[in-house]
Design a protein around this motif. Sequence first.
Motif: not given
Length: 330
Positions: A187-192
């Motif tokens: 997944y991807i953290d939205v901040r990353d």
Amino acid sequence: MRILMLGGTEFVGRAITEDATKRGWDVTVFHRGRHEPPQGVSSLHGDRTAVDGLKAIEEGEWDAVVDTWSAAPSVVRDAAETLAGRVGRYVYISSRSVYAYPAPAGLDENGAVVEASPDDGEVGYAEDKRGGELAAIGAFGDRALLVRAGLVIGPYENIGRLPWWLTRIARGGRVLAPGPRDLGLQYIDVRDLAAWTLDAVEQGLGGPYNLVSPPGHTTMDELLGACVQVTGSDAELVWVEPEAVLAAGVEPWIELPIWLPPGELYDSTHVANVSKALATGLRCRPAGETVADTWAWLQSIGGRAPQRPDRPVVGLDPEREEEVLRAIRT
């Protein structure tokens, strides 16, 4: 840098807007006025789907525009054509859903994509995102950056996936935990996502990039364990093999958010090749940080996450969960 955000008040758009303002960039947010944008930005109002809805951005110049639109590709086309010649780079937040299904494990940006047109009205999520890509390319060519995000979670999430797990585990008791425990998640953290996207603008990148963590960035065990820890819950995770979960009729992804059993759909979602993004500076924070910060955000807004009206409500009904757990136990 001068950035025009098309949207910029919710989830992905908001995270990108906040990051840009922290960098000291000059940010203009073009939105419908339904939600307050972050502080420190200039606001322009308009409805992209209305006649003359783009009037507010018919003048002005920016180094880049960031567009998160996920419905009719023709809306992206109209915005891109309106801005062509006055904007340096068009950043379209797309999706790995654009790849023709089934996308094999390890697929990179050269994989086959679905058929779509930039002139289409709303068709389906995959076709809409691919059509949006074609619209950006049509107006900006190699100055179009296509951010093919995978599963996105973190603070401001308005889909409800991680918020559901946090809320459910905070409630305590026996929790249906779908296995296997060591199932890798990507997944991807939205901040990353936001940080990489703005770094890519500075680097002048163009073309498609898979944007998600490396495969196996975390596991179901680690993710749900972090939810127990940050909520301080007495929840008991009852691990159930995927075959038993499916036999009980529980729907992956929707009733048990984030989780997919091993197989074709899992390979398409959780095993993407992200070497291209990693080589250009993608950094992914630990899962525990994403979970803790999402929980803190949830508490700050009263514990109830916002819900996008165009997405299904996710999560397993409590009575249904207990029914499944009883059936498995017997």
